[in-house]
Design a protein around this motif. Structure first.
Motif, PDB file in Angstrom:
ATOM      1  N   VAL A  37      24.065  43.468  38.402  1.00  0.00           N
ATOM      2  CA  VAL A  37      25.159  43.104  39.302  1.00  0.00           C
ATOM      3  C   VAL A  37      26.452  43.557  38.619  1.00  0.00           C
ATOM      4  O   VAL A  37      27.022  42.848  37.790  1.00  0.00           O
ATOM      5  CB  VAL A  37      25.165  41.594  39.596  1.00  0.00           C
ATOM      6  N   THR A  38      26.876  44.735  38.955  1.00  0.00           N
ATOM      7  CA  THR A  38      28.003  45.372  38.278  1.00  0.00           C
ATOM      8  C   THR A  38      29.319  44.972  38.934  1.00  0.00           C
ATOM      9  O   THR A  38      29.427  44.941  40.157  1.00  0.00           O
ATOM     10  CB  THR A  38      27.844  46.900  38.313  1.00  0.00           C
ATOM     11  N   GLY A  39      30.313  44.662  38.116  1.00  0.00           N
ATOM     12  CA  GLY A  39      31.640  44.307  38.610  1.00  0.00           C
ATOM     13  C   GLY A  39      31.832  42.826  38.822  1.00  0.00           C
ATOM     14  O   GLY A  39      32.964  42.375  38.985  1.00  0.00           O
ATOM     15  N   ALA A  40      30.747  42.073  38.826  1.00  0.00           N
ATOM     16  CA  ALA A  40      30.840  40.634  39.068  1.00  0.00           C
ATOM     17  C   ALA A  40      30.998  39.871  37.771  1.00  0.00           C
ATOM     18  O   ALA A  40      30.562  40.317  36.703  1.00  0.00           O
ATOM     19  CB  ALA A  40      29.589  40.143  39.797  1.00  0.00           C
ATOM     20  N   ASP A  41      31.605  38.710  37.872  1.00  0.00           N
ATOM     21  CA  ASP A  41      31.586  37.748  36.783  1.00  0.00           C
ATOM     22  C   ASP A  41      30.263  36.982  36.878  1.00  0.00           C
ATOM     23  O   ASP A  41      29.396  37.296  37.706  1.00  0.00           O
ATOM     24  CB  ASP A  41      32.785  36.811  36.879  1.00  0.00           C
ATOM     25  N   LEU A  42      30.086  35.986  36.052  1.00  0.00           N
ATOM     26  CA  LEU A  42      28.859  35.207  36.093  1.00  0.00           C
ATOM     27  C   LEU A  42      28.738  34.479  37.436  1.00  0.00           C
ATOM     28  O   LEU A  42      29.726  34.141  38.067  1.00  0.00           O
ATOM     29  CB  LEU A  42      28.824  34.211  34.932  1.00  0.00           C
TER      30      LEU A  42
ATOM     31  N   VAL B  65      26.117  27.997  55.594  1.00  0.00           N
ATOM     32  CA  VAL B  65      25.889  29.054  54.606  1.00  0.00           C
ATOM     33  C   VAL B  65      26.618  30.324  54.977  1.00  0.00           C
ATOM     34  O   VAL B  65      27.306  30.949  54.163  1.00  0.00           O
ATOM     35  CB  VAL B  65      24.373  29.321  54.454  1.00  0.00           C
ATOM     36  N   LEU B  66      26.495  30.735  56.237  1.00  0.00           N
ATOM     37  CA  LEU B  66      27.138  31.971  56.656  1.00  0.00           C
ATOM     38  C   LEU B  66      28.655  31.854  56.592  1.00  0.00           C
ATOM     39  O   LEU B  66      29.344  32.808  56.238  1.00  0.00           O
ATOM     40  CB  LEU B  66      26.689  32.337  58.072  1.00  0.00           C
ATOM     41  N   SER B  67      29.189  30.685  56.911  1.00  0.00           N
ATOM     42  CA  SER B  67      30.640  30.493  56.845  1.00  0.00           C
ATOM     43  C   SER B  67      31.154  30.666  55.422  1.00  0.00           C
ATOM     44  O   SER B  67      32.183  31.295  55.191  1.00  0.00           O
ATOM     45  CB  SER B  67      31.007  29.096  57.361  1.00  0.00           C
ATOM     46  N   VAL B  68      30.416  30.123  54.462  1.00  0.00           N
ATOM     47  CA  VAL B  68      30.815  30.242  53.060  1.00  0.00           C
ATOM     48  C   VAL B  68      30.888  31.698  52.648  1.00  0.00           C
ATOM     49  O   VAL B  68      31.826  32.139  51.983  1.00  0.00           O
ATOM     50  CB  VAL B  68      29.832  29.477  52.151  1.00  0.00           C
ATOM     51  N   PHE B  69      29.906  32.474  53.086  1.00  0.00           N
ATOM     52  CA  PHE B  69      29.846  33.851  52.652  1.00  0.00           C
ATOM     53  C   PHE B  69      30.804  34.767  53.391  1.00  0.00           C
ATOM     54  O   PHE B  69      31.061  35.880  52.952  1.00  0.00           O
ATOM     55  CB  PHE B  69      28.407  34.382  52.771  1.00  0.00           C
ATOM     56  N   LEU B  70      31.375  34.300  54.499  1.00  0.00           N
ATOM     57  CA  LEU B  70      32.306  35.125  55.245  1.00  0.00           C
ATOM     58  C   LEU B  70      33.764  34.771  54.998  1.00  0.00           C
ATOM     59  O   LEU B  70      34.663  35.386  55.557  1.00  0.00           O
ATOM     60  CB  LEU B  70      32.002  34.999  56.740  1.00  0.00           C
ATOM     61  N   LEU B  71      34.002  33.794  54.138  1.00  0.00           N
ATOM     62  CA  LEU B  71      35.368  33.326  53.916  1.00  0.00           C
ATOM     63  C   LEU B  71      36.225  34.332  53.154  1.00  0.00           C
ATOM     64  O   LEU B  71      37.441  34.330  53.259  1.00  0.00           O
ATOM     65  CB  LEU B  71      35.354  31.988  53.171  1.00  0.00           C
ATOM     66  N   SER B  72      35.584  35.156  52.331  1.00  0.00           N
ATOM     67  CA  SER B  72      36.364  36.137  51.581  1.00  0.00           C
ATOM     68  C   SER B  72      35.671  37.475  51.610  1.00  0.00           C
ATOM     69  O   SER B  72      34.498  37.578  51.939  1.00  0.00           O
ATOM     70  CB  SER B  72      36.557  35.674  50.131  1.00  0.00           C
ATOM     71  N   GLY B  73      36.417  38.526  51.272  1.00  0.00           N
ATOM     72  CA  GLY B  73      35.859  39.869  51.303  1.00  0.00           C
ATOM     73  C   GLY B  73      35.138  40.217  50.033  1.00  0.00           C
ATOM     74  O   GLY B  73      35.031  39.428  49.107  1.00  0.00           O
ATOM     75  N   CYS B  74      34.645  41.446  49.989  1.00  0.00           N
ATOM     76  CA  CYS B  74      33.886  41.917  48.831  1.00  0.00           C
ATOM     77  C   CYS B  74      34.834  42.602  47.867  1.00  0.00           C
ATOM     78  O   CYS B  74      35.177  43.764  48.042  1.00  0.00           O
ATOM     79  CB  CYS B  74      32.802  42.891  49.275  1.00  0.00           C
ATOM     80  N   THR B  75      35.306  41.887  46.883  1.00  0.00           N
ATOM     81  CA  THR B  75      36.236  42.445  45.910  1.00  0.00           C
ATOM     82  C   THR B  75      35.654  42.333  44.525  1.00  0.00           C
ATOM     83  O   THR B  75      34.760  41.541  44.267  1.00  0.00           O
ATOM     84  CB  THR B  75      37.576  41.695  45.953  1.00  0.00           C
ATOM     85  N   PHE B  76      36.154  43.106  43.626  1.00  0.00           N
ATOM     86  CA  PHE B  76      35.662  43.108  42.261  1.00  0.00           C
ATOM     87  C   PHE B  76      36.533  42.249  41.366  1.00  0.00           C
ATOM     88  O   PHE B  76      37.746  42.160  41.539  1.00  0.00           O
ATOM     89  CB  PHE B  76      35.619  44.544  41.710  1.00  0.00           C
ATOM     90  N   ALA B  77      35.874  41.610  40.408  1.00  0.00           N
ATOM     91  CA  ALA B  77      36.590  40.746  39.484  1.00  0.00           C
ATOM     92  C   ALA B  77      37.505  41.575  38.588  1.00  0.00           C
ATOM     93  O   ALA B  77      37.133  42.622  38.100  1.00  0.00           O
ATOM     94  CB  ALA B  77      35.590  39.968  38.632  1.00  0.00           C
ATOM     95  N   SER B  78      38.723  41.082  38.389  1.00  0.00           N
ATOM     96  CA  SER B  78      39.667  41.806  37.546  1.00  0.00           C
ATOM     97  C   SER B  78      39.442  41.497  36.069  1.00  0.00           C
ATOM     98  O   SER B  78      39.837  42.265  35.205  1.00  0.00           O
ATOM     99  CB  SER B  78      41.099  41.443  37.947  1.00  0.00           C
ATOM    100  N   SER B  79      38.830  40.376  35.800  1.00  0.00           N
ATOM    101  CA  SER B  79      38.491  40.033  34.423  1.00  0.00           C
ATOM    102  C   SER B  79      37.199  39.241  34.447  1.00  0.00           C
ATOM    103  O   SER B  79      36.852  38.642  35.461  1.00  0.00           O
ATOM    104  CB  SER B  79      39.615  39.215  33.781  1.00  0.00           C
ATOM    105  N   GLN B  80      36.505  39.248  33.331  1.00  0.00           N
ATOM    106  CA  GLN B  80      35.205  38.619  33.291  1.00  0.00           C
ATOM    107  C   GLN B  80      35.122  37.665  32.120  1.00  0.00           C
ATOM    108  O   GLN B  80      35.713  37.890  31.072  1.00  0.00           O
ATOM    109  CB  GLN B  80      34.110  39.690  33.196  1.00  0.00           C
ATOM    110  N   SER B  81      34.365  36.603  32.317  1.00  0.00           N
ATOM    111  CA  SER B  81      34.244  35.586  31.282  1.00  0.00           C
ATOM    112  C   SER B  81      33.028  35.798  30.397  1.00  0.00           C
ATOM    113  O   SER B  81      32.756  34.987  29.526  1.00  0.00           O
ATOM    114  CB  SER B  81      34.138  34.205  31.945  1.00  0.00           C
ATOM    115  N   MET B  82      32.299  36.897  30.598  1.00  0.00           N
ATOM    116  CA  MET B  82      31.053  37.111  29.861  1.00  0.00           C
ATOM    117  C   MET B  82      31.221  38.226  28.833  1.00  0.00           C
ATOM    118  O   MET B  82      32.061  39.118  28.998  1.00  0.00           O
ATOM    119  CB  MET B  82      29.937  37.459  30.844  1.00  0.00           C
ATOM    120  N   PRO B  83      30.412  38.219  27.788  1.00  0.00           N
ATOM    121  CA  PRO B  83      30.570  39.195  26.713  1.00  0.00           C
ATOM    122  C   PRO B  83      29.785  40.488  26.924  1.00  0.00           C
ATOM    123  O   PRO B  83      29.468  41.188  25.977  1.00  0.00           O
ATOM    124  CB  PRO B  83      30.039  38.430  25.490  1.00  0.00           C
TER     125      PRO B  83
END
Length: 217
Positions: free
Chosen positions: A92-97, A8-26
């Motif tokens: 949860v602001t900035g995230a996609d679904l 679990v911890l490995s999965v969450f450390l694989l990438s940094g905390c970045t914001f989505a550039s586009s979102q699939s939700m309305p």
């Protein structure tokens, strides 16, 4: 440390905390909330989000869940609610679904520390994207409603049930998840095994009636 926790911890450390550039939700953001049965107090150490673009949002929610503690033991913690509330939480602001949610929490009535990974299927995200024409009785208006909120109910024994809902919308159950015990204990072992105390009202209920584990099976 168990293999589960390492993975679990490995999965969450694989990438940094970045914001989505586009979102699939309305809509601009979605809501993540938590609740607990009457008197069954919990403390959420962290609820981290991985969205469908594999961006990570650590501590998207933490703290207390919504709960009722009526005086004189007049509440009823048994069973799952017929109509689930979304609970206490944050947008949860900035995230996609979401694709996955990682939650570590303390069940203070036991006491015990649990962790789990909740996988959100694509079918649930489709429900969250879909707008519906619904009537809001509170203001007497028809609106285009979205199930833009995820509500998680945490109960003793490490069980969590998940719903999606929204204003004037009927909640839809997504899944029930059984967490594992975190062998490090509260606060990742940094508190020396010490848990926060229950409120006097909750303590009085538990001392008299115990914890109704069987009602959440």
């Amino acid at each position: 440390m168990s293999n589960f926790i390492r993975i679990v911890l490995s999965v969450f450390l694989l990438s940094g905390c970045t914001f989505a550039s586009s979102q699939s939700m309305p809509y601009k953001s979605w809501y993540l909330g938590f609740s607990a049965p009457d008197y069954m107090e919990v403390w959420i150490e962290t609820a981290d989000v991985v969205d469908i673009q594999d961006h990570i949002y650590p501590r998207a929610m933490s703290g207390t869940a919504s709960i009722l503690t009526p005086p004189n033991n007049s509440g009823d913690p048994h069973g799952w609610p017929k109509r689930a509330g979304i609970g206490k939480g944050k947008n949860v602001t900035g995230a996609d679904l979401p694709k996955q949610l990682y939650v570590r929490w303390q069940s203070l009535v036991e006491p015990q520390t649990y962790l789990m990974v909740i996988k959100i299927p694509e079918a649930t995200r489709e429900v969250m994207r879909k707008g519906e024409n619904v009537f809001c009785a509170a203001d007497g208006k028809w609106i285009t409603g979205y199930r833009d909120s995820i509500g998680i109910r945490l109960v003793p024994g490490g069980i969590a049930r998940v719903w999606v809902g929204g204003p004037c919308m009927t909640p839809i159950e997504v899944t029930t998840v059984k967490a594992v015990i975190d062998p490090r204990g509260p606060y990742e072992g940094k508190s020396g095994g010490e848990y926060d105390s229950l409120s006097d009202v909750s303590q009085a209920y538990v001392e008299k009636f115990g914890v109704p584990y069987d009602s959440w099976k």
